[in-house]
Design an enzyme around this catalytic site. Structure first.
Site, PDB file in Angstrom:
ATOM      1  N   CYS A  24       0.750  -1.086  -0.047  1.00 46.41           N
ATOM      2  CA  CYS A  24       0.008  -0.063  -0.010  1.00 46.41           C
ATOM      3  C   CYS A  24       0.924   1.282  -0.081  1.00 46.41           C
ATOM      4  CB  CYS A  24      -1.135   0.062   0.974  1.00 46.41           C
ATOM      5  SG  CYS A  24      -2.403  -1.213   1.070  1.00 46.41           S
ATOM      6  N   HIS A  68     -12.042  10.134  -9.200  1.00 47.49           N
ATOM      7  CA  HIS A  68     -10.913  10.005 -10.270  1.00 47.49           C
ATOM      8  C   HIS A  68      -9.361  11.237  -9.957  1.00 47.49           C
ATOM      9  CE1 HIS A  68     -13.544   7.762 -12.522  1.00 47.49           C
ATOM     10  NE2 HIS A  68     -12.604   7.454 -13.410  1.00 47.49           N
ATOM     11  N   GLU A 107     -13.187  -0.009   0.644  1.00 43.37           N
ATOM     12  CA  GLU A 107     -11.969  -0.010  -0.461  1.00 43.37           C
ATOM     13  C   GLU A 107     -12.033  -1.251  -1.377  1.00 43.37           C
ATOM     14  OE1 GLU A 107      -8.382   2.375   1.526  1.00 43.37           O
ATOM     15  OE2 GLU A 107      -8.299   0.070   1.525  1.00 43.37           O
TER      16      GLU A 107
END
Length: 118
Positions: A24, A68, A107
């Site tokens: 991550c 985005h 997530e």
């Protein structure tokens, strides 16, 4: 009574404070699933707590800030974990949604956070 509405958005992030070698730490993205829960009394005349269109009108500008994007570039989200992102969203949404009871942010289909304020 509690109503809810579900939204999705796509965003990228990296977690700069995890150990070297942690996956991550690298730039990666998610399709986030967001559910907002609003608690309130049913309005006698309208027969609802809140018009879902009004809920969407409040949520979409906040989601638009995230969709985005690279979350690390969003003000106050230098380390955009799901937990810190949920808290950030809570601060943005509660002025316009006083009945906000819970934010559920996923997530992945199997991993997420539930935040109910401080």
């Amino acid at each position: 009574m509690i109503i809810y509405q579900h939204f999705t958005f796509d965003a990228a992030h990296f977690l700069p404070h995890v150990p070297e070698g942690h996956k991550c730490r690298n730039l990666h993205g998610h399709t986030y699933h967001l559910t907002l829960y609003i608690e309130g009394e049913i309005l006698e005349k309208e027969g609802w707590i809140l018009d879902f269109s009004d809920l969407k009108d409040v949520a979409m500008p906040v989601i638009g800030l995230l969709d985005h994007t690279l979350l690390n570039n969003i003000d106050g989200l230098e380390n955009p974990t799901a937990e810190l992102l949920a808290k950030w969203m809570w601060r943005k949404l509660t002025p316009e949604l006083p009945g906000l009871k819970r934010i559920e942010l996923k997530e992945t289909p199997a991993s997420g956070v539930i935040y109910e304020g401080e």
